[in-house]
Design a protein around this motif. Sequence first.
Motif, mmCIF file in Angstrom:
data_model
loop_
_atom_site.group_PDB
_atom_site.id
_atom_site.type_symbol
_atom_site.label_atom_id
_atom_site.label_comp_id
_atom_site.label_asym_id
_atom_site.label_seq_id
_atom_site.Cartn_x
_atom_site.Cartn_y
_atom_site.Cartn_z
ATOM 1 N N LYS A 106 0.841 -1.204 0.000
ATOM 2 C CA LYS A 106 0.000 0.000 0.000
ATOM 3 C C LYS A 106 0.875 1.252 0.000
ATOM 4 C CE LYS A 106 -3.737 -2.142 2.631
ATOM 5 N NZ LYS A 106 -4.450 -2.101 3.921
ATOM 6 N N ARG A 107 1.919 1.237 0.831
ATOM 7 C CA ARG A 107 2.817 2.391 0.890
ATOM 8 C C ARG A 107 3.503 2.613 -0.451
ATOM 9 N NH1 ARG A 107 7.266 2.056 5.308
ATOM 10 N NH2 ARG A 107 8.922 2.427 3.824
ATOM 11 N N GLY A 113 1.945 6.630 -6.779
ATOM 12 C CA GLY A 113 0.851 7.471 -7.259
ATOM 13 C C GLY A 113 1.087 8.944 -7.006
ATOM 14 N N VAL A 114 1.562 9.262 -5.825
ATOM 15 C CA VAL A 114 1.829 10.668 -5.480
ATOM 16 C C VAL A 114 2.978 11.218 -6.322
ATOM 17 C CG1 VAL A 114 2.648 12.194 -3.628
ATOM 18 C CG2 VAL A 114 0.882 10.485 -3.149
ATOM 19 N N SER A 124 -0.267 7.086 -15.050
ATOM 20 C CA SER A 124 0.405 6.255 -14.043
ATOM 21 C C SER A 124 -0.141 6.549 -12.652
ATOM 22 C CB SER A 124 1.913 6.486 -14.066
ATOM 23 O OG SER A 124 2.467 5.992 -15.253
ATOM 24 N N ALA A 125 -0.344 7.817 -12.358
ATOM 25 C CA ALA A 125 -0.888 8.189 -11.045
ATOM 26 C C ALA A 125 -2.238 7.528 -10.826
ATOM 27 C CB ALA A 125 -1.011 9.706 -10.936
ATOM 28 N N ARG A 126 -3.086 7.596 -11.833
ATOM 29 C CA ARG A 126 -4.412 6.982 -11.729
ATOM 30 C C ARG A 126 -4.292 5.470 -11.545
ATOM 31 N NH1 ARG A 126 -6.746 8.945 -16.261
ATOM 32 N NH2 ARG A 126 -7.189 10.898 -15.244
ATOM 33 N N LYS A 127 -3.362 4.853 -12.284
ATOM 34 C CA LYS A 127 -3.161 3.401 -12.194
ATOM 35 C C LYS A 127 -2.768 2.989 -10.774
ATOM 36 C CE LYS A 127 0.684 1.063 -13.413
ATOM 37 N NZ LYS A 127 1.785 0.570 -14.224
ATOM 38 N N ARG A 145 -7.196 12.229 -3.786
ATOM 39 C CA ARG A 145 -6.211 12.287 -4.871
ATOM 40 C C ARG A 145 -6.791 11.724 -6.160
ATOM 41 N NH1 ARG A 145 -1.097 13.728 -3.657
ATOM 42 N NH2 ARG A 145 -0.568 13.919 -1.462
ATOM 43 N N LEU A 146 -7.533 10.639 -6.069
ATOM 44 C CA LEU A 146 -8.178 10.068 -7.254
ATOM 45 C C LEU A 146 -9.220 11.029 -7.820
ATOM 46 C CD1 LEU A 146 -8.654 6.281 -6.493
ATOM 47 C CD2 LEU A 146 -7.482 7.283 -8.452
ATOM 48 N N ASP A 147 -9.936 11.682 -6.930
ATOM 49 C CA ASP A 147 -10.940 12.662 -7.361
ATOM 50 C C ASP A 147 -10.298 13.775 -8.183
ATOM 51 O OD1 ASP A 147 -13.616 12.392 -7.055
ATOM 52 O OD2 ASP A 147 -13.778 13.745 -5.336
#
Length: 159
Positions: A106-107, A113-114, A124-127, A145-147
């Motif tokens: 998860k980390r 993503g960040v 890539s961030a969305r993935k 962040r996804l929003d």
Amino acid sequence: MLFRSAVERLRSATLKHEIEVYSSRVARYPENIAWKHELASRLKAAGNYAEAIKHFQEVVQDARRKGPVALELGECFQKIRQFSLAMRSYQTAVESLTDREADLRKRALYRAGVLATAMDDVDSARKYLSALAELDFGYRDVAERLDKLTPEQHKEAES
């Protein structure tokens, strides 16, 4: 305030001593991966990222430690502003970490993503953030962040 500074001085002195001990052990037994890993972890904690990277790079070759060490490497690279190297390390961590190492996975997904968001790599961030949301939607600020990554036309179509 006085108590807090005394505790901080003790922590710093302990960390310095541990670095000396593990440096000596690594010098004496250079084939011992466990001690290299401990030394690298202490160096990272002390903020000596460049030196920690050198030792982590030796330890990452051990298949049993590849995922967790790749995550540590990514964090060190990010601290010294080597973002593409950090991203590659996070990708390695995501690919190598198993279900038994869920918290580290998860980390790694969050960090990837960040960082991808900061590098303007929206896909890539969305993935990475979506994969994290599938595992744990309540993890830190992943939902927000996804929003922010969702295009406006998708938001309007869902309304």
